[in-house]
Design a protein around this motif. Sequence first.
Motif, PDB file in Angstrom:
ATOM      1  N   GLY A   1      50.638  36.669   9.318  1.00 25.34           N
ATOM      2  CA  GLY A   1      52.042  36.651   8.951  1.00 25.34           C
ATOM      3  C   GLY A   1      52.928  37.495   9.851  1.00 25.34           C
ATOM      4  O   GLY A   1      54.103  37.705   9.536  1.00 25.34           O
ATOM      5  N   SER A   2      52.388  37.971  10.970  1.00 30.32           N
ATOM      6  CA  SER A   2      53.144  38.810  11.908  1.00 30.32           C
ATOM      7  C   SER A   2      53.086  38.208  13.310  1.00 30.32           C
ATOM      8  O   SER A   2      52.370  37.241  13.569  1.00 30.32           O
ATOM      9  N   SER A   3      53.835  38.801  14.218  1.00 26.94           N
ATOM     10  CA  SER A   3      53.813  38.375  15.620  1.00 26.94           C
ATOM     11  C   SER A   3      53.844  39.600  16.527  1.00 26.94           C
ATOM     12  O   SER A   3      54.418  40.628  16.165  1.00 26.94           O
ATOM     13  N   TRP A   4      53.183  39.478  17.684  1.00 28.61           N
ATOM     14  CA  TRP A   4      53.177  40.535  18.696  1.00 28.61           C
ATOM     15  C   TRP A   4      53.659  39.912  20.000  1.00 28.61           C
ATOM     16  O   TRP A   4      53.219  38.820  20.379  1.00 28.61           O
ATOM     17  N   THR A   5      54.555  40.606  20.677  1.00 28.82           N
ATOM     18  CA  THR A   5      55.216  40.035  21.841  1.00 28.82           C
ATOM     19  C   THR A   5      54.924  40.831  23.094  1.00 28.82           C
ATOM     20  O   THR A   5      54.990  42.059  23.087  1.00 28.82           O
ATOM     21  N   GLY A   6      54.614  40.113  24.169  1.00 29.86           N
ATOM     22  CA  GLY A   6      54.408  40.741  25.462  1.00 29.86           C
ATOM     23  C   GLY A   6      55.715  40.884  26.218  1.00 29.86           C
ATOM     24  O   GLY A   6      56.806  40.678  25.659  1.00 29.86           O
ATOM     25  N   ALA A   7      55.602  41.218  27.481  1.00 30.94           N
ATOM     26  CA  ALA A   7      56.794  41.404  28.311  1.00 30.94           C
ATOM     27  C   ALA A   7      57.480  40.069  28.578  1.00 30.94           C
ATOM     28  O   ALA A   7      56.842  39.007  28.557  1.00 30.94           O
ATOM     29  N   ARG A   8      58.771  40.125  28.836  1.00 32.79           N
ATOM     30  CA  ARG A   8      59.536  38.943  29.227  1.00 32.79           C
ATOM     31  C   ARG A   8      59.505  38.886  30.751  1.00 32.79           C
ATOM     32  O   ARG A   8      60.059  39.761  31.423  1.00 32.79           O
ATOM     33  N   LEU A   9      58.837  37.882  31.288  1.00 34.59           N
ATOM     34  CA  LEU A   9      58.556  37.810  32.717  1.00 34.59           C
ATOM     35  C   LEU A   9      59.419  36.737  33.376  1.00 34.59           C
ATOM     36  O   LEU A   9      59.602  35.656  32.820  1.00 34.59           O
ATOM     37  N   ALA A  10      59.917  37.060  34.581  1.00 33.80           N
ATOM     38  CA  ALA A  10      60.907  36.159  35.179  1.00 33.80           C
ATOM     39  C   ALA A  10      60.786  36.027  36.692  1.00 33.80           C
ATOM     40  O   ALA A  10      61.767  35.734  37.355  1.00 33.80           O
ATOM     41  N   ALA A  11      59.597  36.224  37.248  1.00 34.53           N
ATOM     42  CA  ALA A  11      59.450  36.098  38.695  1.00 34.53           C
ATOM     43  C   ALA A  11      58.036  35.643  39.038  1.00 34.53           C
ATOM     44  O   ALA A  11      57.078  36.017  38.352  1.00 34.53           O
ATOM     45  N   PRO A  12      57.874  34.839  40.098  1.00 36.95           N
ATOM     46  CA  PRO A  12      56.551  34.318  40.459  1.00 36.95           C
ATOM     47  C   PRO A  12      55.506  35.398  40.696  1.00 36.95           C
ATOM     48  O   PRO A  12      54.320  35.191  40.394  1.00 36.95           O
ATOM     49  N   HIS A  13      55.900  36.561  41.205  1.00 34.74           N
ATOM     50  CA  HIS A  13      54.911  37.588  41.517  1.00 34.74           C
ATOM     51  C   HIS A  13      54.364  38.282  40.264  1.00 34.74           C
ATOM     52  O   HIS A  13      53.460  39.127  40.366  1.00 34.74           O
ATOM     53  N   LEU A  14      54.872  37.904  39.089  1.00 33.40           N
ATOM     54  CA  LEU A  14      54.418  38.518  37.839  1.00 33.40           C
ATOM     55  C   LEU A  14      53.331  37.698  37.133  1.00 33.40           C
ATOM     56  O   LEU A  14      53.041  37.938  35.961  1.00 33.40           O
ATOM     57  N   VAL A  15      52.726  36.754  37.852  1.00 30.13           N
ATOM     58  CA  VAL A  15      51.667  35.937  37.256  1.00 30.13           C
ATOM     59  C   VAL A  15      50.523  36.811  36.751  1.00 30.13           C
ATOM     60  O   VAL A  15      49.979  36.586  35.661  1.00 30.13           O
ATOM     61  N   SER A  16      50.126  37.837  37.522  1.00 28.71           N
ATOM     62  CA  SER A  16      49.025  38.707  37.095  1.00 28.71           C
ATOM     63  C   SER A  16      49.377  39.450  35.814  1.00 28.71           C
ATOM     64  O   SER A  16      48.529  39.642  34.936  1.00 28.71           O
ATOM     65  N   GLU A  17      50.656  39.852  35.654  1.00 27.45           N
ATOM     66  CA  GLU A  17      51.068  40.521  34.420  1.00 27.45           C
ATOM     67  C   GLU A  17      51.040  39.550  33.238  1.00 27.45           C
ATOM     68  O   GLU A  17      50.679  39.926  32.115  1.00 27.45           O
ATOM     69  N   LEU A  18      51.400  38.311  33.501  1.00 34.14           N
ATOM     70  CA  LEU A  18      51.311  37.283  32.469  1.00 34.14           C
ATOM     71  C   LEU A  18      49.882  37.139  31.963  1.00 34.14           C
ATOM     72  O   LEU A  18      49.628  37.114  30.750  1.00 34.14           O
ATOM     73  N   ILE A  19      48.938  37.067  32.888  1.00 27.15           N
ATOM     74  CA  ILE A  19      47.528  36.906  32.514  1.00 27.15           C
ATOM     75  C   ILE A  19      47.044  38.124  31.728  1.00 27.15           C
ATOM     76  O   ILE A  19      46.287  37.998  30.763  1.00 27.15           O
ATOM     77  N   GLU A  20      47.507  39.309  32.114  1.00 32.59           N
ATOM     78  CA  GLU A  20      47.146  40.525  31.374  1.00 32.59           C
ATOM     79  C   GLU A  20      47.682  40.469  29.950  1.00 32.59           C
ATOM     80  O   GLU A  20      46.992  40.858  28.998  1.00 32.59           O
ATOM     81  N   ASP A  21      48.909  39.977  29.780  1.00 28.06           N
ATOM     82  CA  ASP A  21      49.485  39.864  28.444  1.00 28.06           C
ATOM     83  C   ASP A  21      48.680  38.900  27.578  1.00 28.06           C
ATOM     84  O   ASP A  21      48.424  39.163  26.397  1.00 28.06           O
ATOM     85  N   VAL A  22      48.286  37.776  28.156  1.00 26.08           N
ATOM     86  CA  VAL A  22      47.502  36.786  27.415  1.00 26.08           C
ATOM     87  C   VAL A  22      46.208  37.417  26.902  1.00 26.08           C
ATOM     88  O   VAL A  22      45.761  37.142  25.785  1.00 26.08           O
ATOM     89  N   ALA A  23      45.603  38.278  27.725  1.00 27.91           N
ATOM     90  CA  ALA A  23      44.320  38.882  27.364  1.00 27.91           C
ATOM     91  C   ALA A  23      44.461  40.103  26.458  1.00 27.91           C
ATOM     92  O   ALA A  23      43.551  40.407  25.686  1.00 27.91           O
ATOM     93  N   ALA A  24      45.596  40.798  26.534  1.00 27.84           N
ATOM     94  CA  ALA A  24      45.690  42.119  25.911  1.00 27.84           C
ATOM     95  C   ALA A  24      46.421  42.156  24.575  1.00 27.84           C
ATOM     96  O   ALA A  24      46.252  43.115  23.819  1.00 27.84           O
ATOM     97  N   LEU A  25      47.240  41.154  24.253  1.00 27.79           N
ATOM     98  CA  LEU A  25      47.990  41.213  23.006  1.00 27.79           C
ATOM     99  C   LEU A  25      47.037  41.267  21.808  1.00 27.79           C
ATOM    100  O   LEU A  25      46.016  40.584  21.785  1.00 27.79           O
TER     101      LEU A  25
END
Length: 229
Positions: free
Chosen positions: A64-88
């Motif tokens: 019943g809750s949600s957890w949110t990662g960073a709001r990403l807006a540039a191609p070089h942030l793909v690695s941070e996106l993958i980290e968010d997917v794994a870490a939330l």
Amino acid sequence: MREIVVKASPAEGHVDLALLLDGSRSMDDGAPSRFRYAQELGAMLGTVALLGSDVVAIHMLADGSSWTGARLAAPHLVSELIEDVAALPRGDRTDLAASLRDYRRAAEPADLAVLLSDGLAEAAALAEAVGELAGSARGSAFVHLVESDAALAALDGAFELEDRETGERLVVEVTPRARATYEERVRASEAALRDHCADHGVAYVRASTDVAPLDLLFGAARDARLVSL
């Protein structure tokens, strides 16, 4: 009529994409697990969006809750996106409607919201969740993660079943008749979810976990006539 977001050129600005992952324990079943598949597919969708100069945020839904990662807006942030997917963080119970309401309270409405879930909930609860998903963005999609037909056909003999969310165990004997009844119920639940999505203007995508995420994306693009052979 629901609005469809199409970006024809970079000059038209970015698309704000919300990727909503079902983080309940029911997603741990399967080989690969449905949760692992959702992570891979979500990371791939997010990567495509970032490389197209769109904005992406990952949201985990459970209990019943949600957890949110960073709001990403540039191609070089793909690695941070993958980290968010794994870490939330994840939860235990499936309560998609309440989780989506919690997400909506905390986040700005996105242009496109994509929910990746096995949809394992009572019909009324699932219909409520689809309605919440429809109201969370200008456009939305429900990616329904399901077992392969081969996995269903392989069910035979005695099995010990465990409810991932409650820990309850049950030993069952899977006969051809029982398997046929189960398959019929699976098809009926898929059809009901597809109808709920159609009623609310939500795109429905059936995702069998034996199909590679890249093949699934290509197939969806082909069906939408975005690409052709």
